[in-house]
Write a protein that holds these residues in place. Structure first.
Motif, PDB file in Angstrom:
ATOM      1  N   TYR A  46     -10.703  -3.914  -0.898  1.00 18.22           N
ATOM      2  CA  TYR A  46     -10.432  -2.468  -0.940  1.00 18.22           C
ATOM      3  C   TYR A  46     -10.651  -1.901  -2.346  1.00 18.22           C
ATOM      4  CZ  TYR A  46      -8.332   1.884   0.570  1.00 18.22           C
ATOM      5  OH  TYR A  46      -8.136   3.204   0.881  1.00 18.22           O
ATOM      6  N   THR A 135      -4.236 -13.174  -2.157  1.00 23.90           N
ATOM      7  CA  THR A 135      -3.078 -12.259  -2.126  1.00 23.90           C
ATOM      8  C   THR A 135      -2.166 -12.577  -0.937  1.00 23.90           C
ATOM      9  OG1 THR A 135      -4.435 -10.585  -3.150  1.00 23.90           O
ATOM     10  CG2 THR A 135      -2.421  -9.813  -2.074  1.00 23.90           C
ATOM     11  N   GLY A 159      -1.287  -3.496   8.585  1.00 21.85           N
ATOM     12  CA  GLY A 159      -2.725  -3.479   8.275  1.00 21.85           C
ATOM     13  C   GLY A 159      -3.343  -4.796   8.701  1.00 21.85           C
ATOM     14  N   GLY A 162      -7.072  -5.914   8.598  1.00 22.74           N
ATOM     15  CA  GLY A 162      -7.775  -5.838   7.307  1.00 22.74           C
ATOM     16  C   GLY A 162      -7.905  -7.222   6.672  1.00 22.74           C
ATOM     17  N   GLY A 163      -8.495  -7.273   5.488  1.00 23.90           N
ATOM     18  CA  GLY A 163      -8.735  -8.555   4.821  1.00 23.90           C
ATOM     19  C   GLY A 163      -7.441  -9.280   4.495  1.00 23.90           C
ATOM     20  N   THR A 183      -1.099  -2.790  13.799  1.00 26.75           N
ATOM     21  CA  THR A 183      -2.489  -2.391  13.594  1.00 26.75           C
ATOM     22  C   THR A 183      -2.779  -1.001  14.157  1.00 26.75           C
ATOM     23  OG1 THR A 183      -4.782  -3.023  14.014  1.00 26.75           O
ATOM     24  CG2 THR A 183      -3.207  -3.542  15.751  1.00 26.75           C
ATOM     25  N   GLY A 184      -3.765  -0.352  13.570  1.00 31.21           N
ATOM     26  CA  GLY A 184      -4.285   0.890  14.142  1.00 31.21           C
ATOM     27  C   GLY A 184      -5.420   0.604  15.108  1.00 31.21           C
ATOM     28  N   ARG A 203       0.332   0.857  15.046  1.00 33.49           N
ATOM     29  CA  ARG A 203       0.647   1.339  13.697  1.00 33.49           C
ATOM     30  C   ARG A 203       1.739   2.423  13.700  1.00 33.49           C
ATOM     31  NH1 ARG A 203      -4.486   3.853  10.827  1.00 33.49           N
ATOM     32  NH2 ARG A 203      -5.335   1.746  10.682  1.00 33.49           N
ATOM     33  N   VAL A 226       0.109  -1.829   3.351  1.00 32.91           N
ATOM     34  CA  VAL A 226      -0.174  -0.421   3.633  1.00 32.91           C
ATOM     35  C   VAL A 226       0.545   0.548   2.691  1.00 32.91           C
ATOM     36  CG1 VAL A 226       0.177   1.324   5.426  1.00 32.91           C
ATOM     37  CG2 VAL A 226      -0.809  -0.871   6.037  1.00 32.91           C
ATOM     38  N   CYS A 247       2.138  -5.525  -1.061  1.00 32.00           N
ATOM     39  CA  CYS A 247       0.900  -5.806  -1.792  1.00 32.00           C
ATOM     40  C   CYS A 247      -0.163  -4.745  -1.662  1.00 32.00           C
ATOM     41  CB  CYS A 247       0.343  -7.185  -1.435  1.00 32.00           C
ATOM     42  SG  CYS A 247       0.083  -7.447   0.282  1.00 32.00           S
ATOM     43  N   ASN A 249      -1.601  -0.376  -0.699  1.00 34.61           N
ATOM     44  CA  ASN A 249      -1.300   1.065  -0.674  1.00 34.61           C
ATOM     45  C   ASN A 249      -2.362   1.873   0.076  1.00 34.61           C
ATOM     46  OD1 ASN A 249      -3.334   0.779  -2.502  1.00 34.61           O
ATOM     47  ND2 ASN A 249      -2.401   1.971  -4.131  1.00 34.61           N
ATOM     48  N   ASN A 273       1.217  -9.183  -7.286  1.00 34.04           N
ATOM     49  CA  ASN A 273       0.080  -8.797  -8.143  1.00 34.04           C
ATOM     50  C   ASN A 273      -0.844 -10.001  -8.262  1.00 34.04           C
ATOM     51  OD1 ASN A 273      -1.675  -8.442 -10.262  1.00 34.04           O
ATOM     52  ND2 ASN A 273      -0.157  -7.680 -11.709  1.00 34.04           N
ATOM     53  N   ILE A 322     -12.932  -1.681   8.865  1.00 37.51           N
ATOM     54  CA  ILE A 322     -13.320  -3.098   8.770  1.00 37.51           C
ATOM     55  C   ILE A 322     -12.284  -3.984   9.467  1.00 37.51           C
ATOM     56  CG2 ILE A 322     -13.654  -5.015   7.137  1.00 37.51           C
ATOM     57  CD1 ILE A 322     -15.881  -3.119   6.732  1.00 37.51           C
TER      58      ILE A 322
HETATM   59  N1  LIG Z   1      -1.391  -6.525  -4.799  1.00 37.90           N
HETATM   60  C1  LIG Z   1      -2.546  -7.152  -4.908  1.00 37.90           C
HETATM   61  O1  LIG Z   1      -2.740  -8.019  -5.742  1.00 37.90           O
HETATM   62  C2  LIG Z   1      -3.629  -6.804  -3.934  1.00 37.90           C
HETATM   63  C3  LIG Z   1      -4.713  -7.670  -3.708  1.00 37.90           C
HETATM   64  C4  LIG Z   1      -5.643  -7.351  -2.709  1.00 37.90           C
HETATM   65  C5  LIG Z   1      -5.512  -6.155  -2.002  1.00 37.90           C
HETATM   66  N2  LIG Z   1      -4.491  -5.323  -2.316  1.00 37.90           N
HETATM   67  C6  LIG Z   1      -4.303  -4.071  -1.593  1.00 37.90           C
HETATM   68  O2  LIG Z   1      -4.017  -4.390  -0.232  1.00 37.90           O
HETATM   69  C7  LIG Z   1      -4.507  -3.353   0.603  1.00 37.90           C
HETATM   70  C8  LIG Z   1      -5.412  -3.963   1.665  1.00 37.90           C
HETATM   71  O3  LIG Z   1      -6.576  -4.467   1.047  1.00 37.90           O
HETATM   72  P1  LIG Z   1      -7.740  -5.103   1.925  1.00 37.90           P
HETATM   73  O4  LIG Z   1      -8.775  -5.583   0.972  1.00 37.90           O
HETATM   74  O5  LIG Z   1      -7.146  -6.006   2.942  1.00 37.90           O
HETATM   75  O6  LIG Z   1      -8.292  -3.782   2.666  1.00 37.90           O
HETATM   76  P2  LIG Z   1      -8.915  -3.626   4.121  1.00 37.90           P
HETATM   77  O7  LIG Z   1      -9.655  -4.875   4.512  1.00 37.90           O
HETATM   78  O8  LIG Z   1      -9.641  -2.329   4.112  1.00 37.90           O
HETATM   79  O9  LIG Z   1      -7.647  -3.539   5.065  1.00 37.90           O
HETATM   80  C9  LIG Z   1      -6.793  -2.448   5.084  1.00 37.90           C
HETATM   81  C10 LIG Z   1      -6.226  -2.285   6.505  1.00 37.90           C
HETATM   82  O10 LIG Z   1      -5.150  -1.340   6.449  1.00 37.90           O
HETATM   83  C11 LIG Z   1      -5.090  -0.607   7.668  1.00 37.90           C
HETATM   84  N3  LIG Z   1      -5.191   0.824   7.327  1.00 37.90           N
HETATM   85  C12 LIG Z   1      -6.257   1.490   6.842  1.00 37.90           C
HETATM   86  N4  LIG Z   1      -5.975   2.784   6.614  1.00 37.90           N
HETATM   87  C13 LIG Z   1      -4.667   2.943   6.976  1.00 37.90           C
HETATM   88  C14 LIG Z   1      -3.761   4.045   6.984  1.00 37.90           C
HETATM   89  N5  LIG Z   1      -4.127   5.253   6.578  1.00 37.90           N
HETATM   90  N6  LIG Z   1      -2.501   3.829   7.422  1.00 37.90           N
HETATM   91  C15 LIG Z   1      -2.099   2.629   7.837  1.00 37.90           C
HETATM   92  N7  LIG Z   1      -2.914   1.535   7.844  1.00 37.90           N
HETATM   93  C16 LIG Z   1      -4.169   1.694   7.431  1.00 37.90           C
HETATM   94  C17 LIG Z   1      -6.262  -1.080   8.522  1.00 37.90           C
HETATM   95  O11 LIG Z   1      -5.789  -2.150   9.349  1.00 37.90           O
HETATM   96  P3  LIG Z   1      -5.304  -1.888  10.868  1.00 37.90           P
HETATM   97  O12 LIG Z   1      -6.392  -1.071  11.516  1.00 37.90           O
HETATM   98  O13 LIG Z   1      -5.173  -3.259  11.450  1.00 37.90           O
HETATM   99  O14 LIG Z   1      -4.007  -1.141  10.816  1.00 37.90           O
HETATM  100  C18 LIG Z   1      -7.216  -1.672   7.487  1.00 37.90           C
HETATM  101  O15 LIG Z   1      -8.090  -2.612   8.064  1.00 37.90           O
HETATM  102  C19 LIG Z   1      -5.206  -2.361  -0.324  1.00 37.90           C
HETATM  103  O16 LIG Z   1      -4.320  -1.325  -0.665  1.00 37.90           O
HETATM  104  C20 LIG Z   1      -5.533  -3.183  -1.547  1.00 37.90           C
HETATM  105  O17 LIG Z   1      -5.663  -2.404  -2.709  1.00 37.90           O
HETATM  106  C21 LIG Z   1      -3.564  -5.624  -3.256  1.00 37.90           C
END
Ligand SMILES: NC(=O)c1ccc[n+]([C@@H]2O[C@H](COP(=O)([O-])OP(=O)(O)OC[C@H]3O[C@@H](n4cnc5c(N)ncnc54)[C@H](OP(=O)(O)O)[C@@H]3O)[C@@H](O)[C@H]2O)c1
Length: 331
Positions: A46, A135, A159, A162-163, A183-184, A203, A226, A247, A249, A273, A322
């Motif tokens: 993301y 993560t 979420g 997602g990844g 999930t959505g 969701r 999320v 983890c 947002n 983090n 995704i």
């Molecule tokens: N803290 C850390 O070290 C760390 C490391 C990696 C990632 N992150 C954060 O973790 C989050 C996810 O990252 P990712 O790489 O897994 O992203 P991703 O693959 O895009 O997955 C995000 C998932 O969140 C859900 N989603 C999307 N928009 C939404 C909304 N408006 N409301 C509720 N759910 C929603 C969807 O899943 P569903 O359709 O299944 O609901 C989506 O597939 C991001 O915010 C990223 O910055 C943080």
């Protein structure tokens, strides 16, 4: 040593808009860091989608090559920590933020950012995991450290397709937890069951609009990717003494909550983090991902793409479309 290499470059127009193109770069255009790596695989996270769309909280200066993950082969290392040919992983730190990242065929990084590839993991598998898997694993590590146990009851993942979400579902299920996936994308129920979820929630259920300070307990702990009102709901409906790893947002970076989940229910909110994880913990988490926590379904959650296909994937990620992991394979 190559004369030129390909990289996805994000540029800012004078009007403040952002566009991506695949350009030819020279190795001497990279920062002069200690370790030069030929990148074989990267992955889409993301944060990369934010960097590629001009989010200055992630990347301040453009033109820029995103890619917070890279797995490849050492070309040279002036500190002697690595030798040419060593297979390595780099995730997090400043890679892909203001340091040119894995969406280029070469990266140059401090040797202190480099993790030797664990023996039981291929370069490709390491990037199916990437920052997302790392993560998710760090979240599991913190839940266990805080005493979360399968006998406490089910753990929620938000979420979930997602990844980070997909890999959290798989890791928690492998570790013996009953997993509730929120999930959505309710059409992806087979995918979530395949990963090990036992219950799937819409969701909406994890985005409570009632404004009540506490809700009936529905899960014993959680990994929340999320943020926003979803994280507030996760805290309100967590069973007494549960642990919630925060983890992500994607919904919102804001968190509006009362203190009641903490002072009445004893909930622990854990910050995760991955980017700045100290090297000792970092290598130990990667070793677990390669051995006792290894996920056997890794290839079924991944789509391999090339540089040309990446911009479309970035748009899909920004639109929450995704499922699973997008892995970039360099030629
Ligand atoms: N803290 C850390 O070290 C760390 C490391 C990696 C990632 N992150 C954060 O973790 C989050 C996810 O990252 P990712 O790489 O897994 O992203 P991703 O693959 O895009 O997955 C995000 C998932 O969140 C859900 N989603 C999307 N928009 C939404 C909304 N408006 N409301 C509720 N759910 C929603 C969807 O899943 P569903 O359709 O299944 O609901 C989506 O597939 C991001 O915010 C990223 O910055 C943080």
């Amino acid at each position: 040593m190559t004369q030129t290499f390909k990289a996805l470059v994000v540029s800012e127009t004078p009007e403040g808009k952002f566009s991506t193109s695949i350009l030819s770069r020279k190795p001497d255009e990279l920062p002069q860091n200690e370790t030069l790596i030929k990148v074989k695989f990267s992955s889409l996270n993301y944060k990369d989608a934010l960097s590629a769309s001009g989010n200055k909280g992630v990347t301040r200066y453009y033109p820029h090559t995103p890619g917070i993950d890279a797995a490849g082969v050492v070309v040279s290392c002036i500190t002697g920590n690595f030798k040419p040919g060593d297979e390595v992983i780099v995730t997090g730190y400043d890679l892909g933020m203001n340091t040119p990242g894995g969406f280029g065929e070469y990266i140059s990084v401090p040797s202190g950012w480099v993790v030797p590839l664990p023996e039981q993991l291929s370069l490709e598998e390491s990037m199916i995991l990437g920052t997302a898997g790392f993560t998710a694993a760090l979240s599991l590590y913190h839940l266990l450290r805080c005493g979360q146990s399968p006998s406490d009851g089910p753990v929620l993942v938000t979420g979930a397709t997602g990844g980070v979400g997909s890999l959290a579902v798989a890791l928690l299920a492998n570790a013996g937890f009953e997993v509730i996936a929120s999930t959505g994308k309710l059409s992806q129920y087979e995918y979530l069951y395949m990963l090990g979820a036992t219950t799937i929630l819409s969701r909406d259920v994890t985005d409570d609009q009632s404004k009540r300070a506490l809700l009936k307990a529905r899960w014993a702990g959680a990994v929340d990717t999320v943020g926003g009102n979803t994280l507030a709901t996760v805290l309100k409906a967590c069973k007494m003494h549960g642990n919630v790893a925060c983890c992500g947002n994607v919904q919102s970076p804001e968190l509006h909550t009362t203190v009641f989940p903490f002072i009445l229910n004893g909930i622990t909110l854990i910050g995760v983090n991955s980017a700045d994880t100290p090297m000792q913990l970092r290598t130990s988490i990667w070793k677990r991902l390669a051995t006792s926590w290894k996920i056997d379904k890794l290839h079924s959650i991944c789509r391999l793409v090339n540089l040309e296909e990446l911009p479309l994937m970035i748009d899909e990620m920004l639109n929450g479309k995704i499922t699973g992991r997008i892995v970039l394979k360099h030629d």
